[in-house]
Scaffold this active site. Structure first.
Site: not given
Length: 205
Positions: A80, A186, A188
């Site tokens: 990001c 992202h 995660e």
């Protein structure tokens, strides 16, 4: 050991938790001695470009990051804002970026595109593998990742474009050059797709 760079911005705990789920050891760190010893490094980030660069500069780690990226050539993954900081600069701010990629970070221009396109771009998007690179290896279907952003990376050198997606217009969402990788989305927050991408990163030599 994977280092998760702590410079005051980013989803550090979420990244560490995802790495733990895939069985990879990691450390959240701003300690130069630890950064010198890790095998791989993740550069996270959330927020504005200039704020991110200011935080990096205040950390005193920029020269060490250049050393690890360009001299030691360890695998580094930008996520990001961390990905955007690896470009030369951003329309969002005035400070130069790390400049590891021949790319600029630009704002979406969606006013003249048919349909309703709101910023930030939030949600799940299909991602296209443009170079059969290592991060998207082994997916049994086109991967989908979670995005939250109003700016994106635009490469001047198309040979470094590793992933693309579309939001109103097609755009670059992943870049790769030798040991350096970055993604606009992202991992995660992207469940099994993000888990596999991080597994692929953890396996890099």
């Amino acid at each position: 050991m994977i280092g998760i760079l702590d410079y005051g911005i980013g989803n550090l705990g979420s990244i560490k938790n995802m790495l733990r789920k895939i069985g990879s050891q990691s450390v959240i760190t701003s300690d130069p001695s630890e950064i010198k010893s890790v095998d791989k490094l993740i550069l996270p980030g959330v927020g504005a470009f200039d704020t991110g660069m200011e935080q990096l500069q205040k950390s005193g780690l920029v020269d060490l990051l250049h050393e690890r990226a360009l001299d030691d050539k360890i695998p580094i993954l930008g996520i990001c804002l961390g990905a955007q900081l690896m470009t030369k600069g951003s329309e969002e701010g005035n400070l130069p970026g790390l400049g590891w990629f021949d790319a600029e970070t630009v704002r979406f221009q969606l006013d003249n595109i048919e349909g309703k396109w709101h910023l930030p771009n939030i949600g799940w998007r299909d991602v296209t593998d443009e170079d059969e690179g290592p991060l998207l290896a082994g997916f049994d279907r086109p991967p989908r990742f979670y995005f939250v952003h109003s700016y994106y990376m635009r490469a001047a050198d198309l040979s470094i474009v590793s992933m693309t997606t579309q939001y109103g217009l097609p755009y670059h969402c992943g870049l790769r050059s030798n040991n350096l990788h970055c993604v606009q989305f992202h991992p995660e927050k992207s469940h099994r797709y993000g888990m596999q991408l991080l597994q692929n990163f953890a396996k890099l030599a």
